[in-house]
Scaffold this active site. Structure first.
Site, short mmCIF file in Angstrom:
data_model
loop_
_atom_site.label_atom_id
_atom_site.label_comp_id
_atom_site.label_asym_id
_atom_site.label_seq_id
_atom_site.Cartn_x
_atom_site.Cartn_y
_atom_site.Cartn_z
CE LYS A 174 -1.83 2.86 2.44
NZ LYS A 174 -1.61 4.27 1.84
CD GLU A 249 13.69 1.34 9.18
OE1 GLU A 249 14.24 2.25 9.58
OE2 GLU A 249 14.24 0.23 9.47
CB CYS A 283 13.35 9.39 7.09
SG CYS A 283 14.30 8.38 6.47
CD GLU A 387 10.09 13.53 10.71
OE1 GLU A 387 8.87 12.82 10.94
OE2 GLU A 387 11.07 12.96 10.22
#
Ligand code: NAD
Length: 483
Positions: A174, A249, A283, A387
């Site tokens: 997905k 992750e 990331c 973040e």
């Protein structure tokens, strides 16, 4: 031009969905394609197809699977330019980044696992005193659920599909609802590569509908997820009743630690790249830069001058360095961080709110932002803790090695750090004490896929890489034989 309409890929066929959602081209703000809004029904059909394909695929030899993976790599490489164009329009990334990073790496993911699957060995020990021998045996697990984010669409999806199928699993993938096109293009190549029907199924749609249906499906024993820490928490919760195997992750708040003996001619351009590559939407991007006080002013001056050279504009222009951010909402969120930083007393040295952004006529409605450098943000401020995932980086000064290690570690994340120094002892010392799954010293983003990849703390659970992905996607058994 007619609007692109994607369909799910289930059991080797493209299957229309009962409803669709719009996906935008971030550089123009126009609808780029329509994506299936899949839910339980579509996921059910995909899992059924993957289950049916498992006995045949899992019984193929690693060499047979390896040949098919290599063929798929060749086919994607053959169409590299089409894939790169689509990835750039779908995500807003520059065509140069798509051509040189995203698509070549997707090709390499298949080649790498096609090769590495041929070289694993099992273990054996002997207990002569009791006449026993122990050995391990590994087998594929079953149907793997693979969920990927929007920032490196094909790169990160194939980083999961390649090891999963190389090990003999079948998959239901997905991709992010915001960047589905290149996964759909890959599906068109599967039959030609020799991938049997049902081995790779791709269900498009949102996380809350399609993603969650996959996470909750009882016949999907493992989920490999890359995305935000918040979504990972939800996935852990939803998959807990099934005791699923999870690889997570997640996000980062990555520090760069720059000592006064660093080679600034290498360090400055690399740190600009590590802060702003792919619009800061990687990331692994640097978002907190700690600079030793003796070189702080010089660093700041040269760093800002270099950041200002990065050209923002139409991503299909090969001279552009920074494309568009993924969505209007995301752009707003990133801009708000800059406003919050100012409200908290930090100084914005260049970029958002300071310099003016001139965009080509066709890109006026796109989601663009200038590379932004913030100085003197407090360690406990939002910009230094959360973040941001955009072209924003904070620069602060430090005095001692001990102090900077503590400050660099003082966030909930632990994904990637960089250390810059010409003192070899210090480089090792600091790297070992940083709470980070990856530490680059005097470089950034140099990857050997054989090595473990992943984060500490809220940045993830598990590791990916040749050995780690093999272990995740296979089930191990210890067999003891008395002779
Ligand atoms: P996200 O968590 O919003 O979405 C990731 C994927 O999960 C998408 O496919 C989404 O549709 C799906 N999803 C969302 N909610 C779900 C749910 N409840 N159940 C199942 N699936 C669900 O993340 P994003 O915004 O697409 O990506 C950005 C994030 O990804 C950043 O935090 C970034 O740091 C992280 N990221 C991490 C790595 C890494 O390797 N550590 C790599 C790239 C991106």
């Amino acid at each position: 031009m007619a609007l692109l309409v994607l369909d799910n890929f289930i059991g080797g066929k493209f299957v229309p969905c009962s409803s669709y959602i719009d996906s935008y081209n971030p550089s123009t703000g126009d609808v780029y394609c329509r994506v299936p809004d899949s839910g339980k029904e579509e996921v059910e059909a995909a899992v059924k197809a993957a289950k049916a394909a498992f006995p045949i695929w899992s019984s193929k030899s690693p060499l047979e699977r390896s040949r098919i993976l290599n063929k798929l790599a060749d086919l994607i490489e053959h169409d590299l330019e089409e894939f790169a164009q689509a990835e750039s329009k779908d995500q807003g990334k520059t065509i140069t980044f798509a051509r040189t990073v995203d698509i070549p790496r997707a090709v390499y993911n298949f080649r790498f696992f096609a090769s590495s699957i041929l070289h694993h060995r099992t273990e054996c020990t002997e207990m002569a005193s009791v006449g026993c021998m122990h050995y391990t045996s590994r087998a594929p697990v079953g149907v793997a659920g693979l969920i990927s984010p929007w920032n490196l669409p094909l790169y990160l999806l194939t980083w999961k599909i390649a090891p999963a199928i190389a090990c003999g699993n079948t998959v239901v993938a997905k991709p992010s609802e915001m960047t589905s096109v290149t996964a759909w293009m890959m599906c068109k190549l599967l039959e030609k590569a020799g991938v049997p029907h049902g081995v790779v199924n791709v269900v498009f749609g949102t996380g809350t509908k399609a993603g969650e249906a996959l996470v909750c499906h009882p016949d999907v024993p493992l989920i490999s997820f890359t995305g935000s820490t918040l979504t990972a928490q939800r996935i852990m919760e939803k998959s807990a009743p099934h005791c699923k195997r999870l690889s997570l992750e997640l996000g980062g708040k990555n520090p760069a630690v720059i000592f006064d003996d660093a080679d600034l001619t290498q360090c400055i351009p690399t740190t600009v790249r590590s802060s702003f590559a792919n619009q800061g939407e990687i990331c692994l991007c640097t978002s907190r830069i700690f600079v030793q006080r003796g070189i702080y002013s010089e660093f700041l001056r040269r760093f800002v001058a270099e950041a200002k050279k990065w050209k923002v504009g139409n991503p299909s222009d090969p001279t552009v360095d920074v494309g568009a951010l993924i969505s209007k909402e995301h752009l707003e969120k990133v801009r708000n961080y800059v406003k919050k930083a100012q409200a908290e007393g930090a100084r914005v040295l260049c970029g958002e709110g300071v310099d003016s952004l001139a965009l080509p006529t066709g890109n006026q409605k796109g989601y663009f932002m200038l590379p932004t450098v913030i100085a003197e943000a407090k360690d406990e401020s939002c910009c230094m803790q959360e973040e941001i995932f955009g072209p924003v980086t904070c620069v602060v000064a430090f005095d001692t090695e001990e102090e900077v290690i503590e400050r660099a570690n003082s966030v909930k994340y632990g994904l990637a750090a960089t250390v810059w120094s010409s003192n070899v002892g210090r480089v090792h010392r600091v790297a070992q004490r940083l709470q980070s799954g990856l530490v680059w010293t005097n470089c950034w983003l140099v990857r050997d896929l054989n090595m473990p990849f992943g984060g500490m703390k809220a940045s993830g659970i598990g590791r990916e890489g040749a050995k780690d992905s093999y272990e995740f996607f296979t089930e191990v058994k210890t067999i003891t034989v008395k002779h």
